[in-house]
Design a protein around this motif. Structure first.
Motif, PDB file in Angstrom:
ATOM      1  N   HIS A  28       7.888  -3.295  -3.088  1.00 11.00           N
ATOM      2  CA  HIS A  28       7.829  -2.344  -2.067  1.00 11.00           C
ATOM      3  C   HIS A  28       7.475  -2.573  -0.926  1.00 11.00           C
ATOM      4  O   HIS A  28       6.420  -3.042  -0.490  1.00 11.00           O
ATOM      5  N   ARG A  29       8.403  -2.330   0.213  1.00  9.09           N
ATOM      6  CA  ARG A  29       8.246  -2.710   1.567  1.00  9.09           C
ATOM      7  C   ARG A  29       7.741  -1.655   2.258  1.00  9.09           C
ATOM      8  O   ARG A  29       8.301  -0.560   2.299  1.00  9.09           O
ATOM      9  N   PHE A  30       6.814  -1.641   3.091  1.00  6.23           N
ATOM     10  CA  PHE A  30       6.361  -0.520   3.984  1.00  6.23           C
ATOM     11  C   PHE A  30       7.153  -0.520   5.329  1.00  6.23           C
ATOM     12  O   PHE A  30       7.238  -1.566   6.236  1.00  6.23           O
ATOM     13  N   GLU A  31       7.883   0.449   5.543  1.00  4.07           N
ATOM     14  CA  GLU A  31       8.898   0.623   6.847  1.00  4.07           C
ATOM     15  C   GLU A  31       7.913   0.209   8.023  1.00  4.07           C
ATOM     16  O   GLU A  31       6.798   1.015   8.017  1.00  4.07           O
ATOM     17  N   GLN A  32       8.444  -0.532   8.936  1.00  2.14           N
ATOM     18  CA  GLN A  32       7.853  -0.653  10.156  1.00  2.14           C
ATOM     19  C   GLN A  32       6.535  -1.326  10.039  1.00  2.14           C
ATOM     20  O   GLN A  32       5.899  -1.734  11.139  1.00  2.14           O
ATOM     21  N   GLY A  33       6.369  -1.892   8.862  1.00  3.89           N
ATOM     22  CA  GLY A  33       5.329  -2.627   8.557  1.00  3.89           C
ATOM     23  C   GLY A  33       3.749  -1.792   8.555  1.00  3.89           C
ATOM     24  O   GLY A  33       2.917  -2.305   8.616  1.00  3.89           O
ATOM     25  N   ALA A  34       3.823  -0.617   8.592  1.00  4.61           N
ATOM     26  CA  ALA A  34       2.749   0.591   8.552  1.00  4.61           C
ATOM     27  C   ALA A  34       2.029   0.855   7.157  1.00  4.61           C
ATOM     28  O   ALA A  34       2.947   1.413   6.431  1.00  4.61           O
ATOM     29  N   LYS A  89       6.003  -6.947  20.207  1.00  6.29           N
ATOM     30  CA  LYS A  89       6.976  -8.060  20.574  1.00  6.29           C
ATOM     31  C   LYS A  89       6.970  -9.168  19.258  1.00  6.29           C
ATOM     32  O   LYS A  89       7.602 -10.150  19.661  1.00  6.29           O
ATOM     33  N   GLN A  90       6.223  -8.727  18.375  1.00  6.13           N
ATOM     34  CA  GLN A  90       5.971  -9.818  17.341  1.00  6.13           C
ATOM     35  C   GLN A  90       6.494  -9.238  16.023  1.00  6.13           C
ATOM     36  O   GLN A  90       7.374  -9.680  15.302  1.00  6.13           O
ATOM     37  N   GLY A  91       6.018  -8.065  15.721  1.00  5.61           N
ATOM     38  CA  GLY A  91       6.358  -7.178  14.569  1.00  5.61           C
ATOM     39  C   GLY A  91       5.631  -7.972  13.292  1.00  5.61           C
ATOM     40  O   GLY A  91       5.061  -8.908  13.558  1.00  5.61           O
ATOM     41  N   ILE A  92       5.664  -7.071  12.271  1.00  4.04           N
ATOM     42  CA  ILE A  92       4.867  -7.493  10.894  1.00  4.04           C
ATOM     43  C   ILE A  92       5.584  -7.198   9.672  1.00  4.04           C
ATOM     44  O   ILE A  92       6.010  -6.031   9.840  1.00  4.04           O
ATOM     45  N   ALA A  93       5.492  -7.864   8.778  1.00  5.20           N
ATOM     46  CA  ALA A  93       6.157  -7.319   7.634  1.00  5.20           C
ATOM     47  C   ALA A  93       4.952  -7.207   6.600  1.00  5.20           C
ATOM     48  O   ALA A  93       4.055  -8.024   6.429  1.00  5.20           O
ATOM     49  N   ARG A  94       4.913  -5.757   6.026  1.00  7.63           N
ATOM     50  CA  ARG A  94       3.806  -5.715   4.907  1.00  7.63           C
ATOM     51  C   ARG A  94       4.613  -5.240   3.457  1.00  7.63           C
ATOM     52  O   ARG A  94       5.507  -4.294   3.521  1.00  7.63           O
ATOM     53  N   TRP A  95       4.126  -5.929   2.430  1.00  5.71           N
ATOM     54  CA  TRP A  95       4.752  -5.417   1.228  1.00  5.71           C
ATOM     55  C   TRP A  95       3.949  -5.657  -0.108  1.00  5.71           C
ATOM     56  O   TRP A  95       2.885  -6.420   0.003  1.00  5.71           O
ATOM     57  N   LEU A  96       4.303  -4.893  -1.203  1.00  5.14           N
ATOM     58  CA  LEU A  96       3.774  -5.146  -2.500  1.00  5.14           C
ATOM     59  C   LEU A  96       4.766  -5.662  -3.600  1.00  5.14           C
ATOM     60  O   LEU A  96       5.691  -5.361  -3.236  1.00  5.14           O
ATOM     61  N   THR A  97       3.937  -6.581  -4.293  1.00  3.28           N
ATOM     62  CA  THR A  97       4.823  -7.302  -5.369  1.00  3.28           C
ATOM     63  C   THR A  97       4.056  -7.095  -6.578  1.00  3.28           C
ATOM     64  O   THR A  97       3.090  -7.333  -6.769  1.00  3.28           O
ATOM     65  N   ARG A  98       4.869  -6.638  -7.790  1.00  2.81           N
ATOM     66  CA  ARG A  98       4.541  -6.745  -9.115  1.00  2.81           C
ATOM     67  C   ARG A  98       5.035  -8.142  -9.600  1.00  2.81           C
ATOM     68  O   ARG A  98       6.464  -8.555  -9.713  1.00  2.81           O
ATOM     69  N   HIS A  99       4.095  -8.887 -10.207  1.00  2.00           N
ATOM     70  CA  HIS A  99       4.534 -10.424 -10.719  1.00  2.00           C
ATOM     71  C   HIS A  99       4.690 -10.252 -12.115  1.00  2.00           C
ATOM     72  O   HIS A  99       5.537 -11.227 -12.750  1.00  2.00           O
ATOM     73  N   SER A 100       4.235  -9.530 -12.737  1.00  2.00           N
ATOM     74  CA  SER A 100       4.165  -9.343 -14.277  1.00  2.00           C
ATOM     75  C   SER A 100       3.905  -8.142 -15.094  1.00  2.00           C
ATOM     76  O   SER A 100       3.640  -6.983 -14.229  1.00  2.00           O
ATOM     77  N   ASP A 101       3.682  -7.763 -16.274  1.00  2.00           N
ATOM     78  CA  ASP A 101       3.237  -6.616 -16.566  1.00  2.00           C
ATOM     79  C   ASP A 101       1.651  -6.404 -16.741  1.00  2.00           C
ATOM     80  O   ASP A 101       1.224  -5.194 -17.142  1.00  2.00           O
ATOM     81  N   LEU A 102       0.969  -7.483 -16.450  1.00  2.00           N
ATOM     82  CA  LEU A 102      -0.425  -7.169 -16.416  1.00  2.00           C
ATOM     83  C   LEU A 102      -0.630  -6.251 -15.109  1.00  2.00           C
ATOM     84  O   LEU A 102      -0.048  -6.238 -14.201  1.00  2.00           O
ATOM     85  N   VAL A 110      -3.163  -6.084 -13.108  1.00  2.00           N
ATOM     86  CA  VAL A 110      -3.944  -6.583 -11.948  1.00  2.00           C
ATOM     87  C   VAL A 110      -2.933  -7.547 -11.215  1.00  2.00           C
ATOM     88  O   VAL A 110      -3.120  -8.137 -10.140  1.00  2.00           O
ATOM     89  N   ASP A 111      -1.675  -8.024 -11.821  1.00  2.00           N
ATOM     90  CA  ASP A 111      -1.072  -9.036 -11.312  1.00  2.00           C
ATOM     91  C   ASP A 111      -0.004  -8.562 -10.132  1.00  2.00           C
ATOM     92  O   ASP A 111       1.163  -8.366 -10.226  1.00  2.00           O
ATOM     93  N   ILE A 112      -0.998  -8.103  -9.155  1.00  2.00           N
ATOM     94  CA  ILE A 112      -0.195  -7.444  -7.842  1.00  2.00           C
ATOM     95  C   ILE A 112      -0.564  -8.282  -6.747  1.00  2.00           C
ATOM     96  O   ILE A 112      -1.691  -8.439  -6.694  1.00  2.00           O
ATOM     97  N   THR A 113       0.158  -8.415  -5.731  1.00  2.00           N
ATOM     98  CA  THR A 113      -0.002  -8.970  -4.462  1.00  2.00           C
ATOM     99  C   THR A 113       0.282  -7.969  -3.190  1.00  2.00           C
ATOM    100  O   THR A 113       1.255  -7.179  -3.571  1.00  2.00           O
ATOM    101  N   LEU A 114      -0.478  -7.883  -2.306  1.00  2.00           N
ATOM    102  CA  LEU A 114      -0.182  -7.191  -1.012  1.00  2.00           C
ATOM    103  C   LEU A 114      -0.285  -8.200  -0.102  1.00  2.00           C
ATOM    104  O   LEU A 114      -1.209  -8.906   0.291  1.00  2.00           O
ATOM    105  N   SER A 115       0.893  -8.355   0.684  1.00  2.00           N
ATOM    106  CA  SER A 115       1.181  -9.362   1.545  1.00  2.00           C
ATOM    107  C   SER A 115       1.767  -9.004   2.955  1.00  2.00           C
ATOM    108  O   SER A 115       2.065  -7.921   3.245  1.00  2.00           O
ATOM    109  N   ALA A 116       1.218  -9.947   3.961  1.00  2.00           N
ATOM    110  CA  ALA A 116       1.888  -9.741   5.227  1.00  2.00           C
ATOM    111  C   ALA A 116       2.048 -10.781   5.811  1.00  2.00           C
ATOM    112  O   ALA A 116       1.341 -12.115   5.757  1.00  2.00           O
ATOM    113  N   THR A 117       3.137 -10.681   6.865  1.00  2.00           N
ATOM    114  CA  THR A 117       3.374 -11.994   7.454  1.00  2.00           C
ATOM    115  C   THR A 117       3.953 -11.449   8.861  1.00  2.00           C
ATOM    116  O   THR A 117       4.846 -10.552   9.011  1.00  2.00           O
TER     117      THR A 117
END
Length: 708
Positions: free
Chosen positions: A347-353, A429-442, A444-451
């Motif tokens: 799930h990507r957060f639009e505009q990085g918000a 001037k830089q922008g940022i991407a932020r998103w959630l990823t589900r890696h397995s059925d566990l 807790v196996d979720i990451t919240l990422s930003a770059t």
């Protein structure tokens, strides 16, 4: 101008190389020798231009590695500088270390060389001993299978200790030649780690793989490393702990430079890994007890250690509560989609918000809890630095407790840094991407990422500007016949002194033909099954009498669908990515070809570069579809959104130029030497039916072209 003695030294070495078997002098290489030397001696710098920089597209067969090594080393010796060569993969590093540099020394060029990897690739003798001797009894929940695994792992680490102590292995993961695989979960417990390193106070300091590597670097004129290591050393390491020489004393050479923007982005990215936080929570009682035992056992002057332990337990509870609430929110955004081998729900957060609820949980609960834990860890670490490291290093039990403290510190600091980036205000001037990823059925196996999205200005400011000089090279740096995309990605401009150069391939591309199709189904997502079926109908006839083939896919999903439906005869001849390591598949492929059998390598994007199969080892390349970026990639989607917000066209600015460069790489797998021949078939009708198809075709190597 380039000094005469530098020219003479280069010429003398080149003459000696010409007398060695297998060496071929190439016109493009001669141009590189001259242009690299001119750049390093500032010939092209005018007025207040800040950069001595050269960008070189050295196309396949141009001899670019020697083309930059010889002038860079000779110039560096004269200028009293170091040459730091950074690559994107281990194979090229090994080629440079074991083939190219020794060849130059045999030709009479005198210099010392060293290889530098990240700390995590070095064996820690002390932590390995602690791992083997850790006699913590299993708790009531530990079953017999777990006990057997622990014993097996200790035995494996004992084998490494024996090899290292006998000087049969230097402790670098990349140089291990034993039968044991070091791609194991326990490697992270026995590798060098700045947070567990006690430096001179360690009993093994005089025989330490990591510090021995540092000593080698001090004496070396040429240092080979990777992109990520160079960034980490410059951006995240205190000067006194850096492995590489100071930037002002260095000529940075970035080979495989088309990876730079992505690897630099990765060095700035952050990730909240909730499985790791969950593991911290599960082990929180043990960790707090270890820290108390460390303080008491080493007689550290920590005031009110019991109160400190109580506050840490409270912070662990707050961390656990906040993490649990964030995970609940994450599942709400990710929905019910399950992770599979082919797709991880994103799930990507639009505009990085970030939504306000997540912002509040990060700001008011998770970050304060992590700051509390980090503060407690730092209090104990400061007391260790004051006086007690030597006493701890002589006691294996205290070493174990210190390892727990420093691993906790590292994990908490990483999570805290992620919180900061995730909450950072968006720079327009830089922008940022932020998103959630589900890696397995566990759960807790979720990451919240930003770059960050646009990193060119930071790269130019923090890497290019501090360096004495920089050289960027790859076989594919242009996009749609221009350096514009590469230049903008890294803020490298001619007005600042940066020069651009193309060295064309010397190969005879008329010995190859490129076949495209007009009537195949367009390979979009909704049409993928029809496209795969149409490709399968043609493939058996297309491959014909070819004994050595490579088929490239843009997605693992379509690749697997193609493989599952291959006729039995073709399936029996196929070697499919992910069924074994790439090196193993390539070895089996070559063996089959040598035996006169047919061999078909089938893979995805990583098979489209760095795969060197000259002559009869590859005469057919099939490309399923144009290599446009994955629309589901949150970083690519955020970059498109960022460009669009500026009133520009993301397809023309990003998608098409990037696809052009990748397509050149894919097609380039066929011609790897003067003896190469064969055909490339691209099963994507858009090359004939879309307006941009001609643009892409015009940028491909000058093979004979035919449409079916």
């Amino acid at each position: 101008m380039v000094p005469d003695n530098v020219k003479q030294s280069m010429q003398k070495t080149l003459n000696a190389l010409r007398d060695t078997p297998g060496f071929t002098s190439r016109k493009g290489q001669m141009t590189m020798f001259a242009e690299v030397a001119k750049t390093l001696f500032g010939v092209y710098q005018e007025g207040d231009q800040p950069h001595r920089s050269l960008v070189i597209e050295g196309q396949t067969g141009a001899g670019k590695t020697l083309g930059y090594l010889l002038p860079a080393i000779v110039s560096a010796i004269k200028l009293k500088k170091h040459v730091v060569v950074a690559t994107a993969n281990v194979a090229l590093q090994q080629q440079i270390m074991n083939h190219d540099l020794p060849r130059l020394r045999k030709a009479g060029l005198h210099f010392e060389q060293a290889f530098v990897a990240g700390r995590g690739r070095y064996f820690c003798r002390r932590d390995a001993e602690t791992f083997v001797n850790d006699q913590d009894a299993p708790d009531l929940l530990t079953d017999e299978a777990d006990v057997q695994h622990q014993r097996k792992h200790r035995t494996q680490v004992e084998q490494l200790i024996t090899l290292f102590d006998a000087n049969q292995w230097n402790g670098l993961k990349d140089d291990y030649r034993g039968k044991l695989s070091l791609e194991q979960p326990w490697w992270s417990q026995v590798n060098a780690n700045r947070d567990t390193c006690s430096r001179r106070n360690c009993a093994h300091y005089d025989n330490c793989a990591f510090f021995d590597a540092r000593k080698d670097v001090r004496d070396a004129q040429v240092i080979v490393t990777n992109h990520a290591m160079l960034y980490a050393d410059m951006l995240h390491v205190q000067p006194e702990m850096r492995l590489l020489p100071a930037a002002k004393d260095s000529i940075f050479v970035f080979d495989e430079a088309h990876h730079i923007r992505d690897t630099f982005r990765s060095s700035l990215a952050a990730e909240l890994n909730f499985e790791l936080l969950s593991k911290l929570d599960r082990n929180s009682g043990r960790l707090v007890n270890h820290i108390q035992s460390l303080v008491n056992g080493a007689s550290l002057d920590v005031v009110n250690v019991d109160n400190l332990a109580v506050r840490m337990r409270d912070d662990f509870k707050l961390m656990s509560s906040a993490a649990s609430q964030i995970i609940d929110c994450a599942h709400g955004y990710l929905g019910e989609a399950r992770a599979s081998a082919f797709k991880k729900p994103v799930h990507r957060f639009e505009q990085g918000a970030l939504p306000e609820q997540l912002q509040l949980l990060l700001s008011e609960q998770l970050q304060p809890a992590l700051e509390g834990l980090n503060g407690a860890c730092q209090k104990v670490n400061e007391k260790i630095k004051d006086a007690q490291e030597k006493a701890i290093s002589d006691d294996s039990r205290l070493q174990n407790y210190l390892g727990s403290l420093r691993n906790l510190t590292q994990t908490v600091e990483s999570a805290l840094n992620a919180c900061v980036l995730l909450k950072t205000e968006i720079n327009p001037k830089q922008g940022i991407a932020r998103w959630l990823t589900r890696h397995s059925d566990l759960r807790v196996d979720i990451t919240l990422s930003a770059t960050p999205i646009q990193v060119g200005r930071q790269f130019e400011r923090e890497i290019v500007t501090p360096a004495f000089a920089t050289i960027f090279t790859s076989a594919t740096l242009q996009s749609l016949g221009s350096f514009r995309r590469f230049s903008e990605q890294l803020s490298l401009y001619q007005k600042d002194g940066v020069q651009f150069l193309v060295i064309e391939s010397p190969f005879d591309y008329k010995k190859a033909q490129l076949v495209t199709y007009r009537d195949l189904p367009e390979p979009n997502f909704n049409n993928e099954a029809a496209h795969t079926s149409a490709m399968l109908k043609r493939f058996g006839n297309d491959i014909g009498e070819h004994k050595a083939a490579l088929v490239l896919f843009a997605s693992k999903r379509q690749m697997q669908s193609f493989v599952d439906k291959l006729p039995a005869a073709l399936a029996a001849d196929s070697l499919v990515q992910y069924t074994a390591t790439r090196d193993s598949l390539v070895r089996r492929h070559k063996k089959r070809v040598d035996e006169g059998k047919r061999s078909i390598l089938i893979g995805c994007q990583s098979f489209s570069e760095g795969l060197d199969l000259p002559g009869a080892y590859l005469t057919f390349v099939g490309i399923a579809k144009l290599p446009f970026a994955d629309v589901n990639c949150p970083i690519a989607a955020s970059e498109s959104e960022f460009i669009e917000a500026q009133g520009l066209h993301p397809f023309a600015m990003i998608a098409l130029p990037d696809a052009s460069r990748r397509l050149v790489q894919c097609v380039g797998r066929l011609m790897r030497s003067q003896d190469c021949y064969g055909e490339v078939r691209i099963y994507d009708s858009r090359l004939q039916t879309k307006g941009y198809g001609k643009q892409l075709l015009n940028c491909l190597p000058p093979m004979l072209q035919r449409v079916e």
